[in-house]
Design an enzyme around this catalytic site. Structure first.
Site, mmCIF file in Angstrom:
data_model
loop_
_atom_site.group_PDB
_atom_site.id
_atom_site.type_symbol
_atom_site.label_atom_id
_atom_site.label_comp_id
_atom_site.label_asym_id
_atom_site.label_seq_id
_atom_site.Cartn_x
_atom_site.Cartn_y
_atom_site.Cartn_z
ATOM 1 N N LYS A 166 0.822 -1.208 0.000
ATOM 2 C CA LYS A 166 0.000 0.000 0.000
ATOM 3 C C LYS A 166 0.861 1.264 0.000
ATOM 4 O O LYS A 166 0.438 2.316 -0.468
ATOM 5 C CB LYS A 166 -0.926 0.018 1.216
ATOM 6 C CG LYS A 166 -1.821 -1.208 1.390
ATOM 7 C CD LYS A 166 -2.887 -1.302 0.322
ATOM 8 C CE LYS A 166 -3.948 -2.350 0.629
ATOM 9 N NZ LYS A 166 -3.465 -3.726 0.671
HETATM 10 C C1 LIG Z 1 -4.090 -4.822 0.204
HETATM 11 C C2 LIG Z 1 -3.254 -6.025 0.144
HETATM 12 C C3 LIG Z 1 -3.508 -7.025 -0.794
HETATM 13 C C4 LIG Z 1 -4.673 -6.962 -1.740
HETATM 14 O O1 LIG Z 1 -4.513 -5.964 -2.713
HETATM 15 P P1 LIG Z 1 -5.793 -5.452 -3.535
HETATM 16 O O2 LIG Z 1 -5.281 -4.327 -4.342
HETATM 17 O O3 LIG Z 1 -6.799 -5.023 -2.507
HETATM 18 O O4 LIG Z 1 -6.265 -6.589 -4.339
HETATM 19 C C5 LIG Z 1 -2.652 -8.105 -0.834
HETATM 20 N N1 LIG Z 1 -1.625 -8.215 0.031
HETATM 21 C C6 LIG Z 1 -1.359 -7.276 0.947
HETATM 22 C C7 LIG Z 1 -0.227 -7.475 1.890
HETATM 23 C C8 LIG Z 1 -2.152 -6.145 1.029
HETATM 24 O O5 LIG Z 1 -1.883 -5.216 1.955
#
Ligand SMILES: *Cc1c(COP(=O)(O)O)cnc(C)c1O
Length: 496
Positions: free
Chosen positions: A113
């Site tokens: 993120k």
């Molecule tokens: C948010 C997240 C995901 C999922 O990503 P999306 O874009 O919501 O599909 C996968 N792994 C981690 C560690 C995340 O923080």
């Protein structure tokens, strides 16, 4: 350069400029903003192979954020992708067992993120200036764990903004929770809700749609915006690292120019994989987009049957950031495979919100041939961690392990040996207990920090600063509320 405007997936409302779409987050009709066309890469892959991360970011993002000046965009990029990342590469690739792990966890909160949330606050404050917005921007976010801290880290102390984060009280890892509740900054507010992530997300969406609240806030000089992955200011920066990964492979002579690669993405809200889909549609040579789910395999079922059905038991897994039954960003793909049809999209989304399910047409299903969906259960996920550790000494987190396990299934199913990039979405230090348990090294006597030290001994990778920092940090947020009380909580924090 051709201007890209942003329109809603649900109606023919007047399209808006990129900066307005970033400020609004969500369209007023409840739809998501989508680019009116997907721009093509305007530099060769060979040219990209000579660029660093920041240069790549500029070349990709300028194609989408067409109302930002070069100076504005470069300024945002410089502020985002700096020493907050613990490697100059920003998103390095590690080869293990014949796949390339694209490590998207070298930012401030050690999860992917950060890739988008380190730049979003700068895009947003720049967008506010461009649009002569004087109101204070209030970021409202629902998190399954990682978004919350990454958004808090991104927005804390950013002038002209406040941020309120709702997370499922019992649905995030202890380290994730500690990261959030120790957040500093007088413009930050963190609240646990008694419910799951979908409850938090639905509650936040309801607040965004509440016209009465909007009016009250406007009178007090506030306006809402969203840092959730539905904001195009999140989506666009995520396209960058797919172009970058391809260019790095090319620069290192691992692929030839134009050779297809496959991409595996551990998926929750469908934002990360959608960015890969956009990259492919910009002309990046990507073959299959492999969508990996955990036991909440609503997307696997969707790809297999053409029916999206959230009516099922919500399962808590060791990959909590993927414990999601409503993948919001899928709406953008639905819109596209419906032939950019806002009426069809609105109809399906209405069905999802009333009955919890919808079925796409045969024609739409055919448009999904670039995708492959599969899932990995808890044991398969743990086995993937153990195998990679035992065979090559490389330790991956639980989310990445879901992708790794699904990639194994994909190869067995298809015999496709195309070179493959696996999105590695979190540091193993964010989910230390599950990771150590999977490696057979866990112990219930040890707290998460002791486990982190032990993991460091085994993997030879230093405990990241993000974990060191919270070891002794005081808890600054201890609010808990019911999902019905979210509106009151927001008003109280803002003093309205
Ligand atoms: C948010 C997240 C995901 C999922 O990503 P999306 O874009 O919501 O599909 C996968 N792994 C981690 C560690 C995340 O923080």
């Amino acid at each position: 350069m051709e201007e890209v405007l942003y329109k809603s997936t649900r109606s023919r409302k007047e399209p808006v400029k990129a900066s307005e779409a970033i400020l609004k987050g969500l369209s007023e009709d409840g739809g998501l903003f989508v680019p009116d066309h997907i721009p093509a890469l305007d530099k060769s892959l060979a040219a990209f192979s000579k660029m660093n991360y920041q240069e790549t970011a500029y070349e990709v993002m300028k194609l989408y954020l067409t109302d930002f000046t070069e100076e504005e965009l470069k300024n945002c990029i410089a502020k985002a992708y700096d020493e907050k990342f613990d490697t100059e590469a920003i998103a390095p690739l590690t080869e293990a067992e014949g796949a390339y792990y694209l490590e998207l966890f070298h930012g401030a909160t050690i999860a992917f993120k950060d890739m988008a949330l380190s730049i979003l606050p700068h895009l947003m404050t720049t967008a506010a200036k461009k649009n002569h917005v004087k109101d204070e921007i209030v970021i409202l976010t629902a998190t399954s764990g990682d978004t919350g801290k990454a958004a808090l880290a991104g927005f804390a102390g950013v002038e002209g903004t406040r941020i309120i984060v709702f997370y499922p009280k019992n649905g995030v890892s202890p380290i994730q929770e500690k990261q959030m509740v120790t957040q500093k900054g007088s413009n930050t507010y963190v609240v646990g809700i008694t419910g799951n992530f979908d409850d938090a997300q639905t509650g936040v969406k309801r607040l965004f749609g509440d016209r009465e609240l909007e009016k009250e806030l406007a009178e007090a000089g506030f306006r809402f915006s969203s840092a959730n992955s539905i904001n195009i200011g999140r989506l666009v920066p995520q396209i960058v690292y797919y172009v970058y990964a391809y260019a790095r492979l090319l620069a290192e002579g691992r692929i030839t120019e134009g050779e297809n690669i496959n991409v595996v993405v551990p998926t929750g809200n469908f934002g990360n994989i959608l960015a890969a889909f956009y990259a492919k549609n910009m002309g990046l040579p990507i073959g299959r987009l492999i969508c990996a789910s955990n036991d909440n395999k609503v997307l696997y079922d969707f790809f297999a049957t053409g029916t999206y059905d959230r009516n099922r038991e919500f399962v808590l897994t060791s990959s909590p950031s993927m414990d999601i039954l409503i993948s919001s960003n899928l709406e953008r793909l639905i819109y596209r495979i419906a032939g950019n049809d806002e009426e069809k999209t609105a109809e399906l989304m209405a069905a999802l919100s009333s009955g919890g399910k919808y079925e796409i047409t045969q024609q739409m299903r055919e448009a999904l041939s670039d995708f492959y969906g599969n899932y990995a259960g808890e044991e398969e996920t743990a086995a993937a961690i153990k195998k990679l550790y035992t065979d090559c000494g490389y330790v991956i987190d639980t989310h990445t392990a879901v992708a790794s396990a699904v990639y194994g299934k994909y190869k067995t199913d298809t015999q496709d040996m195309t070179k493959t990039v696996i999105a590695s979405t979190a540091s193993p230090y964010k989910f230390t207990r599950s990771v150590m348990d999977a490696m057979g090294e866990g112990s219930s006597d040890m707290d998460d920090f002791a486990l982190a030290d032990a993991l460091s001994g085994l993997s030879g990778v230093a405990v990241p600063a993000a974990v060191e920092e919270i070891r002794t940090a005081p808890v600054l947020h201890n609010h808990v509320c019911d999902k019905e009380e979210m509106k009151e909580v927001v008003k109280k924090f803002l003093g309205v």
